[in-house]
Design an enzyme around this catalytic site. Structure first.
Site, PDB file in Angstrom:
ATOM      1  N   GLY A 147       4.254 -19.865   0.647  1.00 16.57           N
ATOM      2  CA  GLY A 147       4.451 -20.652   1.946  1.00 16.57           C
ATOM      3  C   GLY A 147       6.133 -20.560   2.437  1.00 16.57           C
ATOM      4  N   ASP A 164      -9.863 -14.301   1.427  1.00 15.39           N
ATOM      5  CA  ASP A 164      -9.431 -12.946   1.021  1.00 15.39           C
ATOM      6  C   ASP A 164      -9.425 -12.329   2.511  1.00 15.39           C
ATOM      7  OD1 ASP A 164      -9.646 -10.161   0.564  1.00 15.39           O
ATOM      8  OD2 ASP A 164     -10.850 -10.394  -1.081  1.00 15.39           O
ATOM      9  N   LYS A 178       4.766  -5.502   4.795  1.00 13.31           N
ATOM     10  CA  LYS A 178       5.331  -5.237   3.447  1.00 13.31           C
ATOM     11  C   LYS A 178       4.604  -4.029   2.835  1.00 13.31           C
ATOM     12  CE  LYS A 178       5.298  -7.624  -0.296  1.00 13.31           C
ATOM     13  NZ  LYS A 178       6.260  -8.624  -1.049  1.00 13.31           N
TER      14      LYS A 178
HETATM   15  C1  SAM Z   1       4.675 -11.934  -2.181  1.00 10.89           C
HETATM   16  S1  SAM Z   1       3.441 -12.776  -1.790  1.00 10.89           S
HETATM   17  C2  SAM Z   1       3.876 -13.709  -0.352  1.00 10.89           C
HETATM   18  C3  SAM Z   1       4.804 -14.553  -0.349  1.00 10.89           C
HETATM   19  C4  SAM Z   1       4.899 -15.342   0.904  1.00 10.89           C
HETATM   20  N1  SAM Z   1       5.270 -14.374   2.003  1.00 10.89           N
HETATM   21  C5  SAM Z   1       6.149 -16.397   0.898  1.00 10.89           C
HETATM   22  O1  SAM Z   1       7.101 -16.374   1.415  1.00 10.89           O
HETATM   23  O2  SAM Z   1       5.874 -17.552   0.179  1.00 10.89           O
HETATM   24  C6  SAM Z   1       2.021 -11.741  -1.564  1.00 10.89           C
HETATM   25  C7  SAM Z   1       0.822 -12.657  -1.510  1.00 10.89           C
HETATM   26  O3  SAM Z   1      -0.267 -11.680  -0.963  1.00 10.89           O
HETATM   27  C8  SAM Z   1      -1.728 -12.380  -1.493  1.00 10.89           C
HETATM   28  N2  SAM Z   1      -2.748 -11.566  -1.391  1.00 10.89           N
HETATM   29  C9  SAM Z   1      -2.706 -10.338  -2.167  1.00 10.89           C
HETATM   30  N3  SAM Z   1      -4.108  -9.754  -1.726  1.00 10.89           N
HETATM   31  C10 SAM Z   1      -4.770 -10.549  -0.998  1.00 10.89           C
HETATM   32  C11 SAM Z   1      -6.012 -10.821  -0.122  1.00 10.89           C
HETATM   33  N4  SAM Z   1      -6.712  -9.686  -0.236  1.00 10.89           N
HETATM   34  N5  SAM Z   1      -6.179 -11.610   0.500  1.00 10.89           N
HETATM   35  C12 SAM Z   1      -5.470 -12.823   0.898  1.00 10.89           C
HETATM   36  N6  SAM Z   1      -3.957 -12.760   0.429  1.00 10.89           N
HETATM   37  C13 SAM Z   1      -3.840 -11.796  -0.735  1.00 10.89           C
HETATM   38  C14 SAM Z   1      -1.315 -12.917  -2.922  1.00 10.89           C
HETATM   39  O4  SAM Z   1      -2.101 -13.732  -3.230  1.00 10.89           O
HETATM   40  C15 SAM Z   1       0.042 -13.330  -2.906  1.00 10.89           C
HETATM   41  O5  SAM Z   1       0.223 -14.631  -2.399  1.00 10.89           O
END
Ligand code: SAM
Length: 195
Positions: free
Chosen positions: A52, A89, A153
C-alpha cells in the site's frame, strides 16, 4: 558515485521514518517529480497495490476528496476512508465487477506496480510481467478516461520493444523511465503512457 546517489538501505530507512509500508513509495515519488501526473482531486486506480505504499504516497497528493481504489492478490491494511482496497486477481471477471461497482466513473490515472512472483529466470519473469501489463492495458480500455494516463512497471527482456510498439498504437505519448530507487541491477523500468 553519481550525484544524488542514495544507497538502497537508505530508502528502507527513509520509508520507515516516513511511515511508508514499502520503499516502492520513492519510485512513485520520483515518477511524480518528473511527470507531475498526480494532482489534487484526481481519482486513482492502483493495480498490484499491496502492501500500500503507492496508495499512501498518492493519497497525500490527491487529497481526501479523491477516491483511490487498490487491487491486489494480497490484503492491504486500511489506510484512510477514501481508499478502498480489494483482494482480487486482476485477470478475474470479479476485478472488473468490483471496480465498476465501487467506482462507476472512469479514472484519470491508472497506476500499476504489478510484479509476478519472480522465478529468478530473467526471460520468464519478463514474459510474466508482460502478461500482467497487457491485462492492465485491457483494463485501461474499460476504466481509463479519454485523456487519462497509465503508469506500468515492466521487467525488460526480449519482447520489451514490441510491447512499447503495441502501447504506441493505443497511447499518443509513451515514455520509459527508470527511477533511482529501482535497484541498479534490477531490469524493471516504468512506462508512462498517455492518451
Ligand atoms: C511490487 S508489489 C506492489 C507494491 C506497491 N506498489 C506498494 O507500493 O506497496 C507487486 C504486487 O503485485 C501483486 N500482483 C501480482 N500479480 C497479481 C494479480 N494477478 N492480481 C493482483 N495483484 C497481483 C502482488 O501480489 C504484489 O503485491
Amino acid at each position: 558515485m553519481p550525484k544524488n546517489f542514495i544507497p538502497q538501505d537508505q530508502y528502507f530507512k527513509k520509508a520507515k521514518e516516513l511511515g511508508y509500508r514499502a520503499r516502492s513509495a520513492f519510485k512513485l515519488e520520483e515518477i511524480q517529480n518528473r511527470f507531475h501526473l498526480l494532482k489534487p482531486g484526481l481519482d486513482i486506480l492502483d493495480l498490484g497495490a499491496a502492501p500500500g505504499s503507492w496508495l499512501q504516497y498518492a493519497s497525500k497528493i490527491v487529497g481526501p476528496k479523491a477516491m483511490l481504489v487498490g487491487l491486489d492478490l494480497q490484503p492491504i491494511e486500511s489506510i484512510t476512508k477514501n481508499i478502498k482496497t480489494f483482494v482480487v486477481d486482476i485477470f478475474s471477471e470479479e476485478a472488473v465487477k468490483l471496480i465498476q461497482k465501487h467506482h462507476p466513473k472512469l479514472f484519470p490515472i491508472i497506476l500499476s506496480d504489478l510484479a509476478p512472483a519472480t522465478s529468478g529466470e530473467k526471460e520468464l519473469d519478463h514474459l510474466r510481467s508482460l502478461e500482467l501489463n497487457r491485462q492492465v492495458v485491457e483494463l485501461s480500455a474499460k476504466f481509463l478516461a479519454p485523456r487519462g494516463t497509465i503508469v506500468l512497471k515492466v521487467f525488460q527482456g526480449s519482447d520489451f520493444t514490441d510491447f512499447i510498439k503495441e502501447l504506441k498504437t493505443q497511447f499518443s505519448q509513451v515514455e520509459v523511465y527508470k527511477p533511482k530507487a529501482s535497484r541498479d541491477r534490477s531490469f524493471e523500468v516504468y512506462v508512462i503512457a498517455r492518451r
